[in-house]
Design an enzyme around this catalytic site. Structure first.
Site, PDB file in Angstrom:
ATOM      1  N   ASN A   6      -7.550   3.248  -4.697  1.00 48.83           N
ATOM      2  CA  ASN A   6      -8.849   3.550  -4.101  1.00 48.83           C
ATOM      3  C   ASN A   6      -9.934   3.399  -5.165  1.00 48.83           C
ATOM      4  O   ASN A   6     -10.071   4.243  -6.044  1.00 48.83           O
ATOM      5  CB  ASN A   6      -8.822   4.987  -3.546  1.00 48.83           C
ATOM      6  CG  ASN A   6     -10.141   5.381  -2.909  1.00 48.83           C
ATOM      7  OD1 ASN A   6     -11.021   4.536  -2.703  1.00 48.83           O
ATOM      8  ND2 ASN A   6     -10.291   6.666  -2.603  1.00 48.83           N
ATOM      9  N   PHE A   7     -10.706   2.318  -5.081  1.00 53.54           N
ATOM     10  CA  PHE A   7     -11.741   2.060  -6.091  1.00 53.54           C
ATOM     11  C   PHE A   7     -12.969   2.950  -5.917  1.00 53.54           C
ATOM     12  O   PHE A   7     -13.828   2.986  -6.790  1.00 53.54           O
ATOM     13  CB  PHE A   7     -12.209   0.603  -6.009  1.00 53.54           C
ATOM     14  CG  PHE A   7     -11.260  -0.410  -6.593  1.00 53.54           C
ATOM     15  CD1 PHE A   7      -9.994  -0.055  -7.020  1.00 53.54           C
ATOM     16  CD2 PHE A   7     -11.651  -1.745  -6.729  1.00 53.54           C
ATOM     17  CE1 PHE A   7      -9.126  -1.001  -7.553  1.00 53.54           C
ATOM     18  CE2 PHE A   7     -10.802  -2.698  -7.275  1.00 53.54           C
ATOM     19  CZ  PHE A   7      -9.540  -2.328  -7.678  1.00 53.54           C
ATOM     20  N   LYS A   8     -13.093   3.594  -4.755  1.00 52.04           N
ATOM     21  CA  LYS A   8     -14.284   4.409  -4.461  1.00 52.04           C
ATOM     22  C   LYS A   8     -15.538   3.538  -4.664  1.00 52.04           C
ATOM     23  O   LYS A   8     -15.605   2.458  -4.099  1.00 52.04           O
ATOM     24  CB  LYS A   8     -14.303   5.657  -5.330  1.00 52.04           C
ATOM     25  CG  LYS A   8     -12.963   6.400  -5.264  1.00 52.04           C
ATOM     26  CD  LYS A   8     -12.971   7.717  -5.941  1.00 52.04           C
ATOM     27  CE  LYS A   8     -11.577   8.343  -5.819  1.00 52.04           C
ATOM     28  NZ  LYS A   8     -11.550   9.740  -6.091  1.00 52.04           N
ATOM     29  N   HIS A  87     -11.729  10.738   3.997  1.00 52.88           N
ATOM     30  CA  HIS A  87     -11.603  11.064   2.566  1.00 52.88           C
ATOM     31  C   HIS A  87     -12.484  12.279   2.253  1.00 52.88           C
ATOM     32  O   HIS A  87     -13.609  12.384   2.750  1.00 52.88           O
ATOM     33  CB  HIS A  87     -12.001   9.869   1.698  1.00 52.88           C
ATOM     34  CG  HIS A  87     -11.595  10.060   0.270  1.00 52.88           C
ATOM     35  ND1 HIS A  87     -12.313  10.860  -0.596  1.00 52.88           N
ATOM     36  CD2 HIS A  87     -10.535   9.612  -0.428  1.00 52.88           C
ATOM     37  CE1 HIS A  87     -11.703  10.867  -1.770  1.00 52.88           C
ATOM     38  NE2 HIS A  87     -10.614  10.114  -1.696  1.00 52.88           N
ATOM     39  N   GLU A 156      -4.219  14.751   0.192  1.00 51.42           N
ATOM     40  CA  GLU A 156      -4.938  14.770  -1.083  1.00 51.42           C
ATOM     41  C   GLU A 156      -5.615  16.125  -1.265  1.00 51.42           C
ATOM     42  O   GLU A 156      -6.725  16.337  -0.746  1.00 51.42           O
ATOM     43  CB  GLU A 156      -6.017  13.683  -1.100  1.00 51.42           C
ATOM     44  CG  GLU A 156      -5.483  12.281  -0.961  1.00 51.42           C
ATOM     45  CD  GLU A 156      -6.480  11.260  -1.516  1.00 51.42           C
ATOM     46  OE1 GLU A 156      -6.110  10.558  -2.463  1.00 51.42           O
ATOM     47  OE2 GLU A 156      -7.615  11.190  -1.031  1.00 51.42           O
ATOM     48  N   GLY A 162      -9.490  13.628  -8.857  1.00 54.13           N
ATOM     49  CA  GLY A 162     -10.360  13.320 -10.003  1.00 54.13           C
ATOM     50  C   GLY A 162     -10.435  14.429 -11.038  1.00 54.13           C
ATOM     51  O   GLY A 162     -11.325  14.424 -11.884  1.00 54.13           O
ATOM     52  N   SER A 192      -5.063  12.810  -8.712  1.00 57.15           N
ATOM     53  CA  SER A 192      -4.693  12.722 -10.123  1.00 57.15           C
ATOM     54  C   SER A 192      -3.296  12.139 -10.363  1.00 57.15           C
ATOM     55  O   SER A 192      -2.561  12.616 -11.233  1.00 57.15           O
ATOM     56  CB  SER A 192      -4.834  14.089 -10.793  1.00 57.15           C
ATOM     57  OG  SER A 192      -6.192  14.482 -10.784  1.00 57.15           O
TER      58      SER A 192
HETATM   59  P1  PGA Z   1      -7.871  10.449  -8.140  1.00 59.50           P
HETATM   60  O1  PGA Z   1      -8.444  10.104  -6.672  1.00 59.50           O
HETATM   61  O2  PGA Z   1      -6.575   9.666  -8.286  1.00 59.50           O
HETATM   62  O3  PGA Z   1      -8.938   9.986  -9.081  1.00 59.50           O
HETATM   63  O4  PGA Z   1      -7.621  11.902  -8.188  1.00 59.50           O
HETATM   64  C1  PGA Z   1      -7.619   9.989  -5.561  1.00 59.50           C
HETATM   65  C2  PGA Z   1      -8.435   9.703  -4.338  1.00 59.50           C
HETATM   66  O5  PGA Z   1      -9.558  10.217  -4.229  1.00 59.50           O
HETATM   67  O6  PGA Z   1      -7.982   8.976  -3.440  1.00 59.50           O
END
Ligand code: PGA
Length: 238
Positions: A6-8, A87, A156, A162, A192
C-alpha cells in the site's frame, strides 16, 4: 498468499513505474506463485500482466460531478479490478462515515470489483481486551455483504499502522481465527509488517497474506517479504 503493498500517498508516476518493472522482473526470475498486489497513488495507476494493481479508494459512481474524486470510468481505463475500502486513514483523516463506506462497498459489489475491506480497532479498544476488540470489529461489518465472493478482509489494528509496533502473533491469531470462523474469507494482516515479523505472521493458520505500508515503499523490501513467503511455502510442501 496475497502480498499487497500500500503506497498510500507516497511515490510518483515515475518511481512507481521503476518499482513495478523491478518487481515484475523479480517475480518472473524467482517463479513466484503468490499473488502480488500494488496499491499506488491514482496518478501512478498502470497496467501489469503479473501484478494485481488496486485502487486505494473509489467514489461510488461510474462518472459524474465529483470534483477531485476518482470514479470507475477512470479505473477501467487502467483495467483496475481491485479496490481498498475502509482504510483507517480514510475513516479517520478523511472522516469517511460507515454509511459512505457501505455505499462504496455496494457500488464495488454491483460492478464486480474485488474489495479489500479494511477493519481495525483503536488502542483504547485493544486495551479493553479481546471481547471488546471482537465487538468493535464485527460492528464494522454492519451493512457489508460478507457473502460477496470477491471480498477480502484486511485486519489492520489502527495502533499498529505506521507505528513500528505490530500486533503480537497471539493477538493476530485470535482476531484472524475469529474472522475466519465468522466469514470464511481470505484474510490479510496489516500494521507495521516488515522482514522481521512477516515470517511469524504468515505462519498463522488463518492468515492468507499481508497488507504492507511503509516497509513496502522500497521494492527490495517487498521482494524480501515475497521471498520469506516463498520459503515458508517451500518448507510446507516439503
Ligand atoms: P504500515 O501500513 O505497514 O506502514 O503500518 C499498513 C497500512 O496502512 O496498510
Amino acid at each position: 498468499m496475497l502480498i499487497a503493498a500500500n503506497f498510500k500517498s507516497f511515490h510518483t508516476r515515475k518511481s512507481t513505474k521503476k518499482y513495478i518493472k523491478k518487481l515484475e522482473k523479480f517475480i518472473a526470475q524467482n517463479h513466484i506463485s503468490d499473488e502480488i498486489c500494488v496499491i499506488p497513488p491514482f496518478s501512478a495507476l498502470r497496467k501489469s500482466d503479473t501484478i494485481s494493481i488496486a485502487a486505494g479508494n473509489l467514489y461510488p459512481a461510474f462518472e459524474g460531478s465529483y470534483t477531485g474524486e476518482i470514479t470507475l470510468s477512470q479505473l477501467n481505463e487502467f483495467e483496475i479490478s481491485n479496490v481498498l475500502i475502509g482504510h483507517s486513514e480514510r475513516r479517520e483523516i478523511l472522516n469517511e462515515t460507515r454509511e459512505f463506506i457501505v455505499q462504496k462497498f455496494e457500488f464495488a459489489k454491483e460492478t464486480d470489483l474485488r474489495v479489500i475491506y479494511c477493519i481495525g480497532e483503536p488502542f483504547e479498544v485493544r486495551e479493553k481486551g479481546f471481547e471488546a476488540v471482537k465487538e468493535y470489529l464485527l460492528e464494522q461489518f454492519d451493512g457489508i455483504d460478507t457473502n460477496y465472493e470477491n471480498l477480502i478482509i484486511a485486519y489492520e489494528p489502527i495502533w499498529a499502522i505506521g507505528t513500528g509496533l505490530s500486533a503480537t502473533k497471539e493477538q493476530i491469531n485470535e482476531v484472524l481465527y475469529m474472522l475466519k470462523t465468522h466469514f470464511n474469507k481470505k484474510l490479510l494482516y496489516g500494521g507495521s509488517v516488515n522482514d522481521k515479523n512477516s515470517e511469524e505472521i504468515l505462519s498463522i493458520p488463518s492468515c492468507d497474506g499481508l497488507l504492507i505500508g511503509s516497509y513496502s515503499l522500497k521494492v527490495e523490501n517487498l521482494c524480501k517479504i515475497i521471498e520469506i513467503s516463498k520459503r515458508i511455502q517451500d518448507v510446507n510442501e516439503g
